[in-house]
Design a protein around this motif. Structure first.
Motif, PDB file in Angstrom:
ATOM      1  N   ALA A 162      77.832   6.034 -57.060  1.00  6.71           N
ATOM      2  CA  ALA A 162      78.311   7.191 -56.309  1.00  6.71           C
ATOM      3  C   ALA A 162      79.443   7.886 -57.044  1.00  6.71           C
ATOM      4  CB  ALA A 162      78.766   6.767 -54.915  1.00  6.71           C
ATOM      5  N   VAL A 163      80.271   7.106 -57.723  1.00  2.78           N
ATOM      6  CA  VAL A 163      81.346   7.685 -58.547  1.00  2.78           C
ATOM      7  C   VAL A 163      80.733   8.539 -59.655  1.00  2.78           C
ATOM      8  CG1 VAL A 163      83.311   7.199 -60.052  1.00  2.78           C
ATOM      9  CG2 VAL A 163      82.895   5.755 -58.044  1.00  2.78           C
ATOM     10  N   VAL A 164      79.703   8.008 -60.294  1.00  2.00           N
ATOM     11  CA  VAL A 164      79.021   8.740 -61.357  1.00  2.00           C
ATOM     12  C   VAL A 164      78.382  10.007 -60.792  1.00  2.00           C
ATOM     13  CG1 VAL A 164      77.106   8.663 -63.002  1.00  2.00           C
ATOM     14  CG2 VAL A 164      78.609   6.668 -62.736  1.00  2.00           C
ATOM     15  N   ALA A 165      77.755   9.900 -59.634  1.00  2.00           N
ATOM     16  CA  ALA A 165      77.105  11.057 -59.024  1.00  2.00           C
ATOM     17  C   ALA A 165      78.099  12.160 -58.710  1.00  2.00           C
ATOM     18  CB  ALA A 165      76.363  10.635 -57.754  1.00  2.00           C
ATOM     19  N   ASP A 166      79.289  11.781 -58.260  1.00  2.00           N
ATOM     20  CA  ASP A 166      80.303  12.806 -57.989  1.00  2.00           C
ATOM     21  C   ASP A 166      80.765  13.468 -59.278  1.00  2.00           C
ATOM     22  OD1 ASP A 166      82.423  14.101 -56.187  1.00  2.00           O
ATOM     23  OD2 ASP A 166      83.603  13.199 -57.798  1.00  2.00           O
ATOM     24  N   TYR A 167      80.913  12.698 -60.342  1.00  2.00           N
ATOM     25  CA  TYR A 167      81.347  13.266 -61.622  1.00  2.00           C
ATOM     26  C   TYR A 167      80.388  14.344 -62.103  1.00  2.00           C
ATOM     27  CZ  TYR A 167      82.471  13.502 -66.619  1.00  2.00           C
ATOM     28  OH  TYR A 167      82.791  13.945 -67.894  1.00  2.00           O
ATOM     29  N   VAL A 168      79.105  14.128 -61.941  1.00  2.00           N
ATOM     30  CA  VAL A 168      78.119  15.086 -62.461  1.00  2.00           C
ATOM     31  C   VAL A 168      77.739  16.155 -61.437  1.00  2.00           C
ATOM     32  CG1 VAL A 168      77.194  13.357 -64.026  1.00  2.00           C
ATOM     33  CG2 VAL A 168      76.088  13.724 -61.819  1.00  2.00           C
TER      34      VAL A 168
END
Length: 249
Positions: A162-168
């Motif tokens: 989810a952290v990665v998804a927010d970054y992108v």
């Protein structure tokens, strides 16, 4: 949504790694520089979202020169928490330089080596029960803001995917953001000199940054502990920003 608000979005409803909690809605927002926002747009943002705290991750001289646009005429608390890398601080650069090869991950890791006070100030401000909804921003809303949000979410136990998804999540806005910034005197030459890879937000960048936190520091929670951010403070931050899934809307 709000005129002049570059790369603006809410960060919310992201699950924790244990699946029991998720990020509360209406508490955390991120964006690029607010300097292009007219007062009417800034006022509407603050009134509609209730934003009371603005964490400015830009260099102090950069923020003084560029300003806050219409946001400066709207009541809020502003925290200056400049993120910078050690080489920039040591050699007096206003804007840090990116490496030609793998420019972003080492750059993000370098923030933790030279911006400890800023990171702790940001964490403590967000943990304050009276802080209200907060906006985190830098210039493009991509690197300083991206790293800040990643370490914040990772620290309170948000699921790494989810952290990665927010970054992108804002990747479709990045080209337009840079087109806007390149026309401004403070940023045009700087942006033109950036390697192409530094202008993107790829999942691999976020994944490798999170792995690098483990490799270099034993995880962001260990880094925070060693920097003096106590377990009680972290628990208060987690409780404030997350809620049990059963209470989520």
């Amino acid at each position: 949504m709000y005129d002049g608000a570059l790369n603006f979005r809410e960060v919310a409803k992201l699950p924790t790694s244990d699946g029991k909690r998720r990020l509360r809605r209406g508490l955390l927002y991120r964006s690029g520089t607010p300097q292009l926002m007219p007062e009417s747009s800034a006022r509407r943002m603050v009134d509609e979202l209730g934003i009371r705290l603005v964490v400015d991750l830009r260099q102090r001289q950069e923020a003084e020169r560029e300003g806050q646009g219409g946001l400066a005429r709207v009541e809020h608390r502003r925290l200056s928490a400049p993120f910078m890398v050690a080489a920039a601080k040591r050699e007096g650069w206003e804007f840090p330089r990116f490496r030609d090869t793998d420019p972003l991950v080492p750059h993000y890791i370098a923030y933790l080596g030279s911006s400890t006070d800023a990171i702790l100030a940001m964490f403590r401000a967000l943990a304050d029960p009276n802080a209200g909804p907060a906006l985190l921003h830098c210039t493009a809303g991509k690197d300083r803001t991206g790293a800040a949000v990643m370490i914040l979410l990772d620290a309170i136990g948000v699921q790494r995917s989810a952290v990665v998804a927010d970054y992108v999540a804002g990747r479709d806005q990045i080209a337009a953001v840079f087109e806007t910034l390149v026309a401004l005197p403070s940023y045009g030459e700087r942006i033109a000199s950036m390697p192409h890879e530094a202008k993107n937000t790829e999942p691999d960048t976020a994944e490798r940054f999170l792995s690098a936190l483990d490799e270099h520091f034993g995880g962001i929670q260990t880094w925070l502990r060693d920097a003096g951010f106590g377990a009680d403070e972290l628990a208060a931050l987690r409780d404030r920003l997350t809620e049990p899934v059963s209470e989520s809307v």
